[in-house]
Scaffold this motif. Structure first.
Motif, PDB file in Angstrom:
ATOM      1  N   GLU A   1      32.231 -41.499  45.808  1.00  0.00           N
ATOM      2  CA  GLU A   1      33.412 -42.362  45.938  1.00  0.00           C
ATOM      3  C   GLU A   1      34.033 -42.227  47.323  1.00  0.00           C
ATOM      4  O   GLU A   1      34.397 -43.220  47.951  1.00  0.00           O
ATOM      5  N   LEU A   2      34.125 -41.013  47.827  1.00  0.00           N
ATOM      6  CA  LEU A   2      34.709 -40.787  49.154  1.00  0.00           C
ATOM      7  C   LEU A   2      33.848 -41.411  50.249  1.00  0.00           C
ATOM      8  O   LEU A   2      34.371 -42.021  51.183  1.00  0.00           O
TER       9      LEU A   2
ATOM     10  N   ALA B   1      41.137 -36.669  52.431  1.00  0.00           N
ATOM     11  CA  ALA B   1      40.814 -37.283  51.141  1.00  0.00           C
ATOM     12  C   ALA B   1      40.253 -36.255  50.169  1.00  0.00           C
ATOM     13  O   ALA B   1      40.563 -36.275  48.987  1.00  0.00           O
ATOM     14  N   ILE B   2      39.448 -35.333  50.669  1.00  0.00           N
ATOM     15  CA  ILE B   2      38.896 -34.272  49.816  1.00  0.00           C
ATOM     16  C   ILE B   2      40.035 -33.385  49.305  1.00  0.00           C
ATOM     17  O   ILE B   2      40.067 -33.008  48.138  1.00  0.00           O
ATOM     18  N   ILE B   3      40.950 -33.057  50.196  1.00  0.00           N
ATOM     19  CA  ILE B   3      42.096 -32.229  49.811  1.00  0.00           C
ATOM     20  C   ILE B   3      42.889 -32.933  48.710  1.00  0.00           C
ATOM     21  O   ILE B   3      43.269 -32.366  47.733  1.00  0.00           O
TER      22      ILE B   3
ATOM     23  N   ARG C   1      36.245 -48.379  54.649  1.00  0.00           N
ATOM     24  CA  ARG C   1      37.602 -48.215  55.172  1.00  0.00           C
ATOM     25  C   ARG C   1      38.659 -48.602  54.142  1.00  0.00           C
ATOM     26  O   ARG C   1      39.662 -49.241  54.439  1.00  0.00           O
ATOM     27  N   ILE C   2      38.422 -48.167  52.900  1.00  0.00           N
ATOM     28  CA  ILE C   2      39.386 -48.367  51.819  1.00  0.00           C
ATOM     29  C   ILE C   2      40.322 -47.161  51.822  1.00  0.00           C
ATOM     30  O   ILE C   2      39.877 -46.030  51.984  1.00  0.00           O
ATOM     31  N   LYS C   3      41.612 -47.384  51.632  1.00  0.00           N
ATOM     32  CA  LYS C   3      42.593 -46.300  51.651  1.00  0.00           C
ATOM     33  C   LYS C   3      42.096 -45.142  50.793  1.00  0.00           C
ATOM     34  O   LYS C   3      41.527 -45.372  49.741  1.00  0.00           O
ATOM     35  N   PRO C   4      42.244 -43.925  51.275  1.00  0.00           N
ATOM     36  CA  PRO C   4      43.076 -43.479  52.378  1.00  0.00           C
ATOM     37  C   PRO C   4      42.408 -43.572  53.749  1.00  0.00           C
ATOM     38  O   PRO C   4      42.939 -43.065  54.726  1.00  0.00           O
ATOM     39  N   PHE C   5      41.263 -44.220  53.858  1.00  0.00           N
ATOM     40  CA  PHE C   5      40.537 -44.258  55.124  1.00  0.00           C
ATOM     41  C   PHE C   5      40.959 -45.431  55.988  1.00  0.00           C
ATOM     42  O   PHE C   5      41.168 -46.540  55.503  1.00  0.00           O
TER      43      PHE C   5
END
Length: 148
Positions: free
Chosen positions: A124-125, A146-148, A132-136
């Motif tokens: 998913e990440l 994002a992992i955090i 470039r879908i949020k949070p990216f």
């Protein structure tokens, strides 16, 4: 004093950049003391823990490099038979291992809980990162965040 008060505190790596052993900064010592007395729960993501160790290593490498450069300059001025002005009693790896052990001890004592990250999130990440879908967005540290 804090009766009935309880807080969950999630820490990022910047809180200990200049105090990785959490002993020199008054606020870090207070956090540890509050966690020891069980007024707060401290949490650190495994990603943040690794980042703390990596930041510590990078800082040591930078400063050790400066020292080695200057020792070399001093040594060039000395006689052939003179010893180096600095004796190294520990390596960077030794210092990083000490920090790693310290954080492991904090976890064993129940002062800080290290939260592992799940590999199940990776597909998913990666998909969000590519699209470039949020949070990216276009920034560099978003994957770690994002992992955090």
């Amino acid at each position: 004093m804090l009766e009935g008060f309880f807080m969950y505190v999630f820490l990022d790596s910047n809180f200990c950049f200049t105090d990785p052993f959490l002993q020199k900064n008054m606020y870090n010592r207070l956090l540890i003391e509050l966690a020891e007395k069980e007024y707060i729960n401290l949490y650190v993501s495994e990603v943040v823990r690794k980042e703390i160790l990596n930041n510590f290593r990078r800082e040591l490498e930078k400063y050790f490099g400066n020292i080695k450069t200057n020792v070399s300059k001093v040594t060039k001025l000395l006689r052939e038979e003179d010893k180096s002005p600095i004796n190294w009693n520990q390596s960077i790896d030794d210092y990083v291992e000490e920090l790693d052990t310290y954080w492991t001890e904090l976890e064993k004592k129940g002062i800080i809980e290290i939260i592992p990250y799940s590999n199940e999130m990776l597909p998913e990440l990666v998909d969000r990162s590519i699209k470039r879908i949020k949070p990216f967005t276009e920034k560099k540290l978003e994957f770690r965040d994002a992992i955090i």
